[in-house]
Motif scaffolding. Structure first.
Motif, PDB file in Angstrom:
ATOM      1  N   GLU A  14      17.159  23.453  26.837  1.00 10.88           N
ATOM      2  CA  GLU A  14      15.942  24.188  26.501  1.00 10.88           C
ATOM      3  C   GLU A  14      14.829  24.064  27.538  1.00 10.88           C
ATOM      4  N   ASP A  15      14.859  23.029  28.378  1.00 13.07           N
ATOM      5  CA  ASP A  15      13.813  22.841  29.388  1.00 13.07           C
ATOM      6  C   ASP A  15      14.229  23.330  30.773  1.00 13.07           C
ATOM      7  N   GLU A  16      15.371  24.000  30.883  1.00 11.52           N
ATOM      8  CA  GLU A  16      15.881  24.416  32.184  1.00 11.52           C
ATOM      9  C   GLU A  16      15.031  25.547  32.786  1.00 11.52           C
ATOM     10  N   GLU A  17      14.768  25.466  34.092  1.00  4.06           N
ATOM     11  CA  GLU A  17      14.079  26.519  34.827  1.00  4.06           C
ATOM     12  C   GLU A  17      15.102  27.327  35.616  1.00  4.06           C
ATOM     13  N   ILE A  18      15.090  28.641  35.427  1.00  7.74           N
ATOM     14  CA  ILE A  18      16.032  29.526  36.122  1.00  7.74           C
ATOM     15  C   ILE A  18      15.266  30.718  36.658  1.00  7.74           C
ATOM     16  N   VAL A  19      15.500  31.072  37.922  1.00  4.18           N
ATOM     17  CA  VAL A  19      14.886  32.256  38.510  1.00  4.18           C
ATOM     18  C   VAL A  19      15.670  33.481  38.056  1.00  4.18           C
ATOM     19  N   ILE A  20      15.028  34.310  37.234  1.00  2.00           N
ATOM     20  CA  ILE A  20      15.650  35.517  36.670  1.00  2.00           C
ATOM     21  C   ILE A  20      14.922  36.738  37.200  1.00  2.00           C
ATOM     22  N   ARG A  21      15.672  37.695  37.718  1.00  2.00           N
ATOM     23  CA  ARG A  21      15.068  38.929  38.214  1.00  2.00           C
ATOM     24  C   ARG A  21      15.884  40.121  37.723  1.00  2.00           C
ATOM     25  N   MET A  22      15.183  41.208  37.423  1.00  2.00           N
ATOM     26  CA  MET A  22      15.845  42.378  36.842  1.00  2.00           C
ATOM     27  C   MET A  22      15.340  43.655  37.493  1.00  2.00           C
ATOM     28  N   THR A  23      16.256  44.569  37.786  1.00  2.00           N
ATOM     29  CA  THR A  23      15.890  45.903  38.249  1.00  2.00           C
ATOM     30  C   THR A  23      16.669  46.934  37.445  1.00  2.00           C
ATOM     31  N   GLY A  24      16.077  48.115  37.306  1.00  2.00           N
ATOM     32  CA  GLY A  24      16.728  49.179  36.552  1.00  2.00           C
ATOM     33  C   GLY A  24      17.732  49.961  37.354  1.00  2.00           C
ATOM     34  N   CYS A  25      17.844  49.668  38.663  1.00  2.00           N
ATOM     35  CA  CYS A  25      18.807  50.335  39.530  1.00  2.00           C
ATOM     36  C   CYS A  25      19.119  49.398  40.694  1.00  2.00           C
ATOM     37  N   PRO A  26      20.083  49.739  41.556  1.00  2.00           N
ATOM     38  CA  PRO A  26      20.484  48.804  42.624  1.00  2.00           C
ATOM     39  C   PRO A  26      19.575  48.778  43.844  1.00  2.00           C
ATOM     40  N   ASN A  27      18.466  49.526  43.845  1.00  2.00           N
ATOM     41  CA  ASN A  27      17.597  49.530  45.019  1.00  2.00           C
ATOM     42  C   ASN A  27      16.917  48.187  45.247  1.00  2.00           C
ATOM     43  N   GLY A  28      16.820  47.367  44.224  1.00  2.00           N
ATOM     44  CA  GLY A  28      16.438  45.974  44.421  1.00  2.00           C
ATOM     45  C   GLY A  28      14.965  45.709  44.617  1.00  2.00           C
ATOM     46  N   CYS A  29      14.074  46.526  44.005  1.00  2.00           N
ATOM     47  CA  CYS A  29      12.638  46.348  44.235  1.00  2.00           C
ATOM     48  C   CYS A  29      12.135  44.976  43.789  1.00  2.00           C
ATOM     49  N   ALA A  30      12.712  44.374  42.775  1.00  2.00           N
ATOM     50  CA  ALA A  30      12.307  43.027  42.339  1.00  2.00           C
ATOM     51  C   ALA A  30      13.178  41.948  42.980  1.00  2.00           C
ATOM     52  N   ARG A  31      13.914  42.302  44.002  1.00  2.00           N
ATOM     53  CA  ARG A  31      14.750  41.385  44.790  1.00  2.00           C
ATOM     54  C   ARG A  31      15.701  40.555  43.913  1.00  2.00           C
ATOM     55  N   PRO A  32      16.492  41.215  43.056  1.00  2.00           N
ATOM     56  CA  PRO A  32      17.390  40.475  42.166  1.00  2.00           C
ATOM     57  C   PRO A  32      18.531  39.772  42.888  1.00  2.00           C
ATOM     58  N   TYR A  33      18.815  40.207  44.108  1.00  2.00           N
ATOM     59  CA  TYR A  33      19.939  39.633  44.842  1.00  2.00           C
ATOM     60  C   TYR A  33      19.622  38.262  45.428  1.00  2.00           C
ATOM     61  N   MET A  34      18.368  37.820  45.263  1.00  2.00           N
ATOM     62  CA  MET A  34      17.983  36.470  45.673  1.00  2.00           C
ATOM     63  C   MET A  34      17.843  35.550  44.468  1.00  2.00           C
ATOM     64  N   ALA A  35      18.042  36.067  43.268  1.00  2.00           N
ATOM     65  CA  ALA A  35      17.806  35.306  42.043  1.00  2.00           C
ATOM     66  C   ALA A  35      18.975  34.394  41.708  1.00  2.00           C
ATOM     67  N   GLU A  36      18.695  33.399  40.884  1.00  2.00           N
ATOM     68  CA  GLU A  36      19.784  32.581  40.331  1.00  2.00           C
ATOM     69  C   GLU A  36      20.569  33.381  39.310  1.00  2.00           C
ATOM     70  N   LEU A  37      19.878  34.220  38.578  1.00  2.00           N
ATOM     71  CA  LEU A  37      20.493  35.109  37.592  1.00  2.00           C
ATOM     72  C   LEU A  37      19.848  36.475  37.759  1.00  2.00           C
ATOM     73  N   GLY A  38      20.584  37.423  38.323  1.00  2.00           N
ATOM     74  CA  GLY A  38      20.049  38.746  38.604  1.00  2.00           C
ATOM     75  C   GLY A  38      20.671  39.801  37.708  1.00  2.00           C
ATOM     76  N   PHE A  39      19.826  40.659  37.133  1.00  2.00           N
ATOM     77  CA  PHE A  39      20.275  41.791  36.320  1.00  2.00           C
ATOM     78  C   PHE A  39      19.968  43.066  37.107  1.00  2.00           C
TER      79      PHE A  39
END
Length: 638
Positions: free
Chosen positions: A485-510
């Motif tokens: 419950e105390d774990e910190e995880i870098v989560i990033r999400m984008t609605g398409c593969p253009n990657g504006c929120a840089r999900p490909y650098m995340a620990e868990l990318g959507f």
């Protein structure tokens, strides 16, 4: 003459012709802005981007057989995320008068205004320019907003150098066409700041054919860049700006006395890709070399000229500079840059490890003043229920006239705060429901990012900003279920593969891959120093808990000391993750039967209870429980 890396020459893309025929970003935009229509034609839309705006439509309001709900998104260009107080107040006002009553902090340290109608676009841009702001070059095939660490450390000269050179690189690569001022300010050129003489001289210096002499656009020419071009300037060790994701990143190098010596150069990063097109991919930048401070502008022009003249102008999917480095290799790319530069680049200087920092909470500037980093969930500045960030910021800026810096994780830093102002600012934020202690921000939210996606982005495949808060809550429940419950995880999400929120650098990318479905990327690091990799192509939203539980359980069982989730996934590998998931037995949670105990109440009491429930908008059992607790508490005290 623009060269292309293809031989023999191929037919250029349609957009290259639109740019060439635009008369340096004027037409058909200048004509169509005068027409009483609700939207621009496709050719004008392409030129509009260079002026800082995208034409969108609200997809929530689409009705078959009716015209789309056309609106414009307007994006600011402000190097290093700098927003002076008068500009912020103008943006706040414009969002209410012309927009959707919100502001959006971007992941490139700018602001976006959504919902502006075509008829109001000229008034909005003019107001921004007259408030020391600009939108020129915030979008389009040219250099975008130059990023820099947002921390206003006055006692650390390297941070001040980063700000200065972010401003100067932005000025160097700003379009020189007068079209922006002709269209939006009726020809009146409003200078928000005087350019540095060294920048002006560098722009005019035609070393080794980096320029088109005596042209309206001496650096860009009639075709501008093959695709968007992104730069950053940072200091050693500070990865608050995702240093490996830009076309060019400069790293400030100082001597032992804090005096600027020069810059390390990294080149060839980029996030955009396309599902099902393996020739498109996210890529980290490579060390290119080192340049002395007096040569940095010529080095930047040499890199720009290399991409300008040899970047792919036939296939836009293959047009970013990262593909040129990938296809040529770093050595060939460096040799061409050195040809334009006129001499070899020096070897890359050693650097400390990169560390991500968000600078949230109260901090010392180093000159007796304070700065405050405020977490902004998904970058949306709004008033919603008890959360009234928009009201709070307007009140603070109005009262104290503070500048702000926007961060690459779409947060906000207020600075130049006198210690005597701290209590009043805290009070305003507290009254508006804003948390100032970063330890009180839910960690999954603190380190998350999402792009706007639906309903405004025309490229969105599925939800992002609107979906992520709920998904984070569900992820938190799974982590709690497995004992993390105390774990910190870098989560990033984008609605398409253009990657504006840089999900490909995340620990868990959507990454949106279909309606209500996401491609999942795993294996990035908390400090954003390595690429994640695609783990599954199409995970339905409804299956997120089922998918994540075995991964989190395996992580809890086998993780090394201080190892993050992304580092764990990278270390054990996807084959091991899949093998564990296939044999995993979900943790059974004992369910408590509903209505296990029943208590009857008279009809009259039930009617009153129901009326109270509807009036207070809360369940009847909550009211009953509150009444019983009060009864037993009073009984106990007697």
């Amino acid at each position: 003459m623009v060269h292309t890396p293809t031989s023999p020459p191929q037919k250029l893309s349609k957009l290259e012709g639109i740019k060439e025929n635009s008369n340096f970003l004027r037409e058909p935009l200048a004509t169509e802005i005068l027409e009483e229509t609700t939207h621009f034609t496709e050719n004008a839309v392409q030129i509009l981007k260079f002026h800082g705006s995208y034409q969108q439509d609200n997809r929530d309001n689409r009705v078959k057989g009716q015209e789309k709900d056309y609106q414009m998104m307007l994006r600011t260009r402000n190097p290093g995320g700098f927003i002076p107080p008068q500009l912020y107040l103008t943006l706040d006002r414009l969002s209410d008068e012309y927009g959707n009553q919100t502001l959006r902090v971007t992941t490139r340290q700018g602001f976006q205004l959504h919902g502006i109608l075509k008829k109001n676009l000229k008034s909005a841009i003019a107001a921004i320019v007259n408030s020391m702001g600009s939108t020129l070059g915030a979008c389009g095939d040219l250099n975008r907003n130059v990023m820099a660490p947002p921390a206003p450390f006055k006692n650390r000269p390297e941070y001040q150098y980063a700000w200065k050179y972010a401003d100067n690189i932005a000025d160097l690569l700003t379009p020189q066409t007068e079209a922006y001022y002709e269209i939006w300010l009726d020809g009146e050129k409003f200078l928000s700041a005087e350019e540095s003489p060294e920048v002006v001289a560098a722009r005019q210096r035609n070393s080794n054919k980096t320029l088109f002499p005596n042209k309206e656009e001496p650096i860009y020419g009639v075709h501008y860049m093959p695709r968007k071009f992104k730069c950053s300037v940072t200091v050693p060790g500070d990865n608050s700006i995702d240093v490996y994701t830009h076309d060019v990143s400069l790293v400030v190098i100082t001597d032992e006395h804090g005096q600027l010596q020069g810059f390390n150069i990294l080149a060839g990063g980029g996030m955009g890709r396309t599902h099902g097109k393996e020739e498109t991919f996210a890529r980290l930048s490579d060390p290119l070399g080192y340049v002395a401070k007096e040569d940095v502008y010529d080095a930047m022009k040499a890199i720009v000229a290399t991409q300008r003249d040899y970047g792919d102008r036939v296939q836009r999917r293959h047009a970013r500079m990262k593909y040129l480095l990938h296809d040529w290799g770093v050595e060939k790319f460096r040799a061409k840059v050195e040809e334009y530069f006129g001499k070899p680049l020096e070897p890359f200087k050693p650097l400390p490890e990169w560390k991500y920092q968000d600078y949230l909470g109260w901090n010392e500037q180093g000159d007796g003043k304070l700065f405050l980093g405020i977490s902004v969930e998904n970058g949306r500045v709004k008033d919603e229920g008890s959360f009234r960030l928009k009201t709070a910021l307007k009140s603070i800026i109005d009262q104290f006239e503070l500048p702000m810096r926007l961060t690459a994780n779409h947060n906000i830093i207020l600075y130049e705060i006198e210690p005597s102002q701290k209590a009043a600012i805290e009070g305003i934020l507290h009254d508006c429901g804003i948390i100032t202690n970063p330890q009180e921000v839910e960690s999954l939210t603190r380190y998350s990012m999402a792009c706007p996606a639906l309903p405004t982005c025309g490229l969105a495949i599925t939800e992002s900003e609107r979906a992520l808060p709920g998904i984070i809550g569900r992820i938190k429940q799974v982590l709690t279920k497995v004992g993390l419950e105390d774990e910190e995880i870098v989560i990033r999400m984008t609605g398409c593969p253009n990657g504006c929120a840089r999900p490909y650098m995340a620990e868990l990318g959507f990454v949106g891959s279909a309606p209500n479905s996401y491609q999942i990327w795993l294996g990035g690091s908390p400090n954003q120093t390595n690429l994640a990799q695609p783990y599954t192509d199409k995970l339905p939203d409804k299956d997120i808990e089922k998918f994540l539980e075995p991964l989190f359980a395996y992580f809890k069982q086998e993780k090394a000391s201080k190892e993050s989730f992304g580092q764990f996934c990278h270390r054990v590998g996807f084959e091991a993750l899949r093998a564990f998931s296939e044999g995993y037995q979900p943790i059974k949670v004992r369910r408590i039967r509903k209505n296990q105990h029943r208590v009857s109440v008279p009809d009259e009491m039930f009617t009153r209870l129901k009326e109270a429930s509807e009036g207070e908008k809360r369940p009847m059992n909550h009211i009953v429980q509150e009444a019983l607790e009060a009864y037993f508490s009073q009984k106990q005290s007697n």
